[in-house]
Design a protein around this motif. Structure first.
Motif, PDB file in Angstrom:
ATOM      1  N   THR A  28       0.853  -1.176   0.000  1.00 48.58           N
ATOM      2  CA  THR A  28       0.000   0.000   0.000  1.00 48.58           C
ATOM      3  C   THR A  28       0.893   1.231   0.000  1.00 48.58           C
ATOM      4  O   THR A  28       1.823   1.326   0.799  1.00 48.58           O
ATOM      5  N   VAL A  29       0.620   2.154  -0.908  1.00 47.91           N
ATOM      6  CA  VAL A  29       1.392   3.389  -0.996  1.00 47.91           C
ATOM      7  C   VAL A  29       0.474   4.549  -0.635  1.00 47.91           C
ATOM      8  O   VAL A  29      -0.554   4.755  -1.269  1.00 47.91           O
ATOM      9  N   PHE A  30       0.848   5.290   0.398  1.00 47.20           N
ATOM     10  CA  PHE A  30       0.081   6.446   0.840  1.00 47.20           C
ATOM     11  C   PHE A  30       0.744   7.715   0.326  1.00 47.20           C
ATOM     12  O   PHE A  30       1.935   7.931   0.553  1.00 47.20           O
ATOM     13  N   LEU A  31      -0.023   8.540  -0.369  1.00 44.31           N
ATOM     14  CA  LEU A  31       0.474   9.815  -0.877  1.00 44.31           C
ATOM     15  C   LEU A  31      -0.313  10.947  -0.235  1.00 44.31           C
ATOM     16  O   LEU A  31      -1.539  10.908  -0.195  1.00 44.31           O
ATOM     17  N   HIS A  32       0.390  11.944   0.233  1.00 45.60           N
ATOM     18  CA  HIS A  32      -0.256  13.084   0.871  1.00 45.60           C
ATOM     19  C   HIS A  32      -0.651  14.128  -0.160  1.00 45.60           C
ATOM     20  O   HIS A  32      -0.183  14.110  -1.298  1.00 45.60           O
ATOM     21  N   GLY A  33      -1.513  15.039   0.237  1.00 39.07           N
ATOM     22  CA  GLY A  33      -1.901  16.155  -0.621  1.00 39.07           C
ATOM     23  C   GLY A  33      -0.988  17.347  -0.393  1.00 39.07           C
ATOM     24  O   GLY A  33       0.022  17.253   0.316  1.00 39.07           O
ATOM     25  N   LEU A  34      -1.345  18.453  -0.989  1.00 38.06           N
ATOM     26  CA  LEU A  34      -0.538  19.661  -0.824  1.00 38.06           C
ATOM     27  C   LEU A  34      -0.540  20.113   0.632  1.00 38.06           C
ATOM     28  O   LEU A  34      -1.500  19.886   1.370  1.00 38.06           O
ATOM     29  N   ASP A  35       0.548  20.744   1.022  1.00 37.02           N
ATOM     30  CA  ASP A  35       0.701  21.280   2.367  1.00 37.02           C
ATOM     31  C   ASP A  35       0.535  20.197   3.438  1.00 37.02           C
ATOM     32  O   ASP A  35      -0.089  20.409   4.471  1.00 37.02           O
ATOM     33  N   SER A  36       1.094  19.023   3.159  1.00 33.70           N
ATOM     34  CA  SER A  36       0.983  17.908   4.083  1.00 33.70           C
ATOM     35  C   SER A  36       2.284  17.117   4.040  1.00 33.70           C
ATOM     36  O   SER A  36       3.235  17.511   3.374  1.00 33.70           O
ATOM     37  N   SER A  37       2.321  15.989   4.734  1.00 35.39           N
ATOM     38  CA  SER A  37       3.521  15.158   4.761  1.00 35.39           C
ATOM     39  C   SER A  37       3.137  13.703   5.016  1.00 35.39           C
ATOM     40  O   SER A  37       1.963  13.373   5.197  1.00 35.39           O
ATOM     41  N   ASP A  59       7.444  11.506   1.820  1.00 39.30           N
ATOM     42  CA  ASP A  59       7.317  12.948   1.650  1.00 39.30           C
ATOM     43  C   ASP A  59       7.669  13.263   0.210  1.00 39.30           C
ATOM     44  O   ASP A  59       8.806  13.044  -0.214  1.00 39.30           O
ATOM     45  N   LEU A  60       6.697  13.726  -0.548  1.00 45.71           N
ATOM     46  CA  LEU A  60       6.958  14.114  -1.923  1.00 45.71           C
ATOM     47  C   LEU A  60       7.891  15.318  -1.948  1.00 45.71           C
ATOM     48  O   LEU A  60       8.061  16.004  -0.949  1.00 45.71           O
ATOM     49  N   ARG A  61       8.505  15.568  -3.076  1.00 43.47           N
ATOM     50  CA  ARG A  61       9.445  16.688  -3.225  1.00 43.47           C
ATOM     51  C   ARG A  61       8.872  17.977  -2.638  1.00 43.47           C
ATOM     52  O   ARG A  61       7.734  18.342  -2.913  1.00 43.47           O
ATOM     53  N   GLY A  62       9.681  18.623  -1.819  1.00 43.42           N
ATOM     54  CA  GLY A  62       9.289  19.911  -1.265  1.00 43.42           C
ATOM     55  C   GLY A  62       8.325  19.835  -0.100  1.00 43.42           C
ATOM     56  O   GLY A  62       7.813  20.856   0.354  1.00 43.42           O
ATOM     57  N   HIS A  63       8.062  18.645   0.414  1.00 40.45           N
ATOM     58  CA  HIS A  63       7.133  18.468   1.526  1.00 40.45           C
ATOM     59  C   HIS A  63       7.821  17.716   2.657  1.00 40.45           C
ATOM     60  O   HIS A  63       8.682  16.872   2.414  1.00 40.45           O
TER      61      HIS A  63
END
Length: 89
Positions: A28-37, A59-63
């Motif tokens: 399972t891969v969890f991806l966050h939305g903008l302004d999150s981590s 944490d996606l790039r910049g998060h």
């Protein structure tokens, strides 16, 4: 928390919140939305880990703990590659 380096030259190091190696179960891969981590997913990651399911949140790039790097590299294609590299690591 472990770190995973992406395989492409323009990819940044990402922090994994949780990882379990179980080849017989889907990851399972969890991806966050903008302004999150990745911390957004700490509860579900903990529960899946206790059940033995492989799961990661990054944490996606910049998060969170991942640097943005060069702004011109912040593209949907590179974000998708980052996720794929993390899953394959």
């Amino acid at each position: 928390m472990p770190e995973v380096s992406c395989n492409t030259a323009k990819c940044r190091t990402m922090q994994l919140a949780s990882t379990v190696s179980t080849p017989t179960l889907p990851t399972t891969v969890f991806l966050h939305g903008l302004d999150s981590s990745k911390e957004t997913w700490s509860g579900p990651l903990s529960r899946l880990s206790k059940l033995g399911y492989p799961a990661i949140a990054l944490d996606l790039r910049g998060h969170g703990e991942s640097p943005l790097g060069d702004v011109k590299d912040f593209t949907p294609e590179n974000l998708a590659r980052d996720v794929l590299d993390a899953v394959e690591a």
